[in-house]
Design a protein around this motif. Structure first.
Motif, PDB file in Angstrom:
ATOM      1  N   PRO A 185      46.178  11.425   6.082  1.00 35.26           N
ATOM      2  CA  PRO A 185      45.795  11.243   4.673  1.00 35.26           C
ATOM      3  C   PRO A 185      44.504  10.439   4.589  1.00 35.26           C
ATOM      4  O   PRO A 185      44.163   9.696   5.507  1.00 35.26           O
ATOM      5  N   CYS A 186      43.797  10.577   3.436  1.00 34.23           N
ATOM      6  CA  CYS A 186      42.465   9.961   3.334  1.00 34.23           C
ATOM      7  C   CYS A 186      42.522   8.453   3.139  1.00 34.23           C
ATOM      8  O   CYS A 186      41.618   7.725   3.537  1.00 34.23           O
ATOM      9  N   GLY A 187      43.598   7.967   2.479  1.00 30.77           N
ATOM     10  CA  GLY A 187      43.715   6.532   2.253  1.00 30.77           C
ATOM     11  C   GLY A 187      43.104   6.043   0.960  1.00 30.77           C
ATOM     12  O   GLY A 187      43.329   4.903   0.568  1.00 30.77           O
ATOM     13  N   TYR A 188      42.301   6.870   0.257  1.00 32.09           N
ATOM     14  CA  TYR A 188      41.639   6.366  -0.951  1.00 32.09           C
ATOM     15  C   TYR A 188      41.904   7.179  -2.216  1.00 32.09           C
ATOM     16  O   TYR A 188      41.493   6.781  -3.297  1.00 32.09           O
ATOM     17  N   CYS A 189      42.583   8.321  -2.129  1.00 30.29           N
ATOM     18  CA  CYS A 189      42.835   9.088  -3.359  1.00 30.29           C
ATOM     19  C   CYS A 189      43.976   8.431  -4.147  1.00 30.29           C
ATOM     20  O   CYS A 189      44.623   7.500  -3.665  1.00 30.29           O
ATOM     21  N   SER A 190      44.230   8.927  -5.355  1.00 28.79           N
ATOM     22  CA  SER A 190      45.232   8.267  -6.209  1.00 28.79           C
ATOM     23  C   SER A 190      46.626   8.320  -5.569  1.00 28.79           C
ATOM     24  O   SER A 190      47.393   7.378  -5.691  1.00 28.79           O
ATOM     25  N   TYR A 191      46.949   9.414  -4.873  1.00 30.13           N
ATOM     26  CA  TYR A 191      48.268   9.506  -4.230  1.00 30.13           C
ATOM     27  C   TYR A 191      48.395   8.536  -3.059  1.00 30.13           C
ATOM     28  O   TYR A 191      49.425   7.892  -2.876  1.00 30.13           O
ATOM     29  N   CYS A 192      47.334   8.442  -2.278  1.00 24.96           N
ATOM     30  CA  CYS A 192      47.355   7.489  -1.162  1.00 24.96           C
ATOM     31  C   CYS A 192      47.530   6.073  -1.709  1.00 24.96           C
ATOM     32  O   CYS A 192      48.320   5.296  -1.179  1.00 24.96           O
ATOM     33  N   HIS A 193      46.827   5.765  -2.796  1.00 20.67           N
ATOM     34  CA  HIS A 193      46.957   4.434  -3.391  1.00 20.67           C
ATOM     35  C   HIS A 193      48.341   4.189  -3.950  1.00 20.67           C
ATOM     36  O   HIS A 193      48.798   3.062  -4.061  1.00 20.67           O
ATOM     37  N   LEU A 239      51.080  13.508  -0.363  1.00 19.99           N
ATOM     38  CA  LEU A 239      50.484  14.297  -1.447  1.00 19.99           C
ATOM     39  C   LEU A 239      48.962  14.138  -1.490  1.00 19.99           C
ATOM     40  O   LEU A 239      48.308  14.601  -2.425  1.00 19.99           O
ATOM     41  N   CYS A 240      48.404  13.508  -0.494  1.00 20.18           N
ATOM     42  CA  CYS A 240      46.965  13.235  -0.418  1.00 20.18           C
ATOM     43  C   CYS A 240      46.127  14.453  -0.807  1.00 20.18           C
ATOM     44  O   CYS A 240      46.399  15.570  -0.392  1.00 20.18           O
ATOM     45  N   GLU A 241      45.106  14.210  -1.588  1.00 21.13           N
ATOM     46  CA  GLU A 241      44.230  15.294  -2.054  1.00 21.13           C
ATOM     47  C   GLU A 241      43.231  15.743  -0.985  1.00 21.13           C
ATOM     48  O   GLU A 241      42.573  16.763  -1.138  1.00 21.13           O
ATOM     49  N   ASN A 242      43.115  14.960   0.050  1.00 18.76           N
ATOM     50  CA  ASN A 242      42.119  15.276   1.087  1.00 18.76           C
ATOM     51  C   ASN A 242      42.775  15.328   2.470  1.00 18.76           C
ATOM     52  O   ASN A 242      42.192  14.914   3.464  1.00 18.76           O
ATOM     53  N   MET A 243      44.000  15.829   2.496  1.00 19.67           N
ATOM     54  CA  MET A 243      44.781  15.795   3.731  1.00 19.67           C
ATOM     55  C   MET A 243      44.137  16.614   4.855  1.00 19.67           C
ATOM     56  O   MET A 243      43.725  17.751   4.660  1.00 19.67           O
TER      57      MET A 243
HETATM   58 ZN   LIG Z   1      44.503  10.578  -0.022  1.00 15.47          ZN
END
Ligand SMILES: [Zn+2]
Ligand SMILES: [Zn+2]
Length: 333
Positions: free
Chosen positions: A91-99, A105-109
């Motif tokens: 996961p990216c760590g910074y999208c709203s789902y990661c937060h 559910l990461c948007e940039n998986m």
């Molecule tokens: Zn993310």
């Protein structure tokens, strides 16, 4: 290094790939075993798995091996020579789902063996955050199963199963068998399984199934229904087999275009919960522990086939006519 590359829809070939320099926090792992999963068949056919694969890419997201090189900035304390397994999901760590602590559910998986090169190769390159050390007592073959087991652990967190509940597992494939074994060993009162194959009754009962029922002959209603097939018919039956207050876990991977017919009145009147479960957040350590401990899950007997890299395309194309519970690739064969 030698690698099996997915070059297009239903096309794979063995290629010689040049070594890459390691990025800052990457770890290079000499592969020992890679599991082959239903997702790989989807990707092979050009369908999405946990994400879309864009060829050319090396598949293989259920991996174990030995660390052979550390990137210049690796801080996790992992060492060359460590025996490890891999969480493929990045996961990216910074999208709203990661937060929101829902990295699945990461948007940039990104995923090892899906969006970036995976373990069907001599070596795999993985960010250090995705590498997990395994105990010496855990074999590489079993350790490659940490990812599928972690998906089951995450899924079971989505429903509230008590030992007095009755459970129906729909589907008797590898994951269906893991659910049966795990829940029966956890002391759940009744773990029935529905399938199409009456030849597997003894085998499934040995794993802990209470009753083995044909998909077309489910009469009882259950507190918990776990759908592990992913086709419309069994998904519809899964919902209609839940009793009042029942919980249905949608675990099988469907085709994205599939649509099911279920009674919305039943959902209302019976207060049904229908829950999806996607990949494996925060579950790798528990998976490694379960595999090592073996008291709730004994996975080695379920690994029915071992292939070489060269044999994989035929298997994914469906040209191997044997009953396969779970196949792994021995990367050193
Ligand atoms: Zn993310
Ligand atoms: Zn998988």
């Amino acid at each position: 290094m030698k690698a099996l590359v997915l070059t297009g829809t239903e096309q794979m070939e063995i290629q010689e790939i040049p070594d890459q320099p390691l990025k800052n926090n990457e770890i290079k792992i000499k592969m020992k075993y890679a599991g082959i999963c239903g997702t790989d068949k989807h990707l092979f056919k050009g369908l999405p798995g946990s994400a879309q694969a864009n060829p050319p890419v090396i598949l293989g997201h259920e991996n174990s091996g030995v660390i052979s090189e550390l990137g210049p900035n690796v801080k996790s304390g992992l060492q060359v020579g460590d025996r490890v397994t891999i969480d493929p999901n990045i996961p990216c760590g910074y999208c709203s789902y990661c937060h929101d602590n829902k990295p699945q559910l990461c948007e940039n998986m990104e995923a090892v063996g899906v969006t970036r090169d995976g373990g069907m190769a001599e070596y795999v390159y993985v960010p250090e955050t995705n590498v997990y050390k395994i105990p010496d007592s855990l074999s590489f073959k079993e350790a490659a199963m940490a990812e599928p087991v972690s998906c089951m652990i995450h899924a079971l967190k989505q429903v509230d199963i008590k030992t007095h509940h009755t459970v129906l597992v729909v589907g008797d494939g590898f994951l269906g068998q893991l659910y049966i074994q795990y829940l029966a060993n956890r002391g759940v009162k009744k773990v029935d399984v529905s399938n199409r194959n009456s030849k597997k009754i003894d085998q499934l009962k040995k794993l802990g199934a209470t009753n083995v029922i044909h998909h077309d002959e489910i009469k009882e209603k259950y507190d918990i229904v776990i759908e592990c097939v992913g086709v419309t018919k069994t998904q519809e039956r899964a919902v209609s087999s839940a009793r009042r207050g029942g919980q249905v876990l949608m675990f099988g991977v469907a085709n994205p275009d599939d649509v099911i017919q279920i009674s919305s009145y039943d959902i209302f009147f019976n207060e049904l919960t229908i829950k999806g479960a996607f990949i494996n957040p925060h579950s790798m350590n528990e998976a490694i522990q379960l595999l090592t401990n073996k008291s709730l899950l004994d996975i080695e007997p379920l690994l029915s086939h071992e292939f070489t890299l060269e044999e994989v395309p035929d298997f994914l194309a469906g040209n191997i006519n044997e009953k396969i519970t779970k196949a792994v690739i021995n990367l050193e064969a």
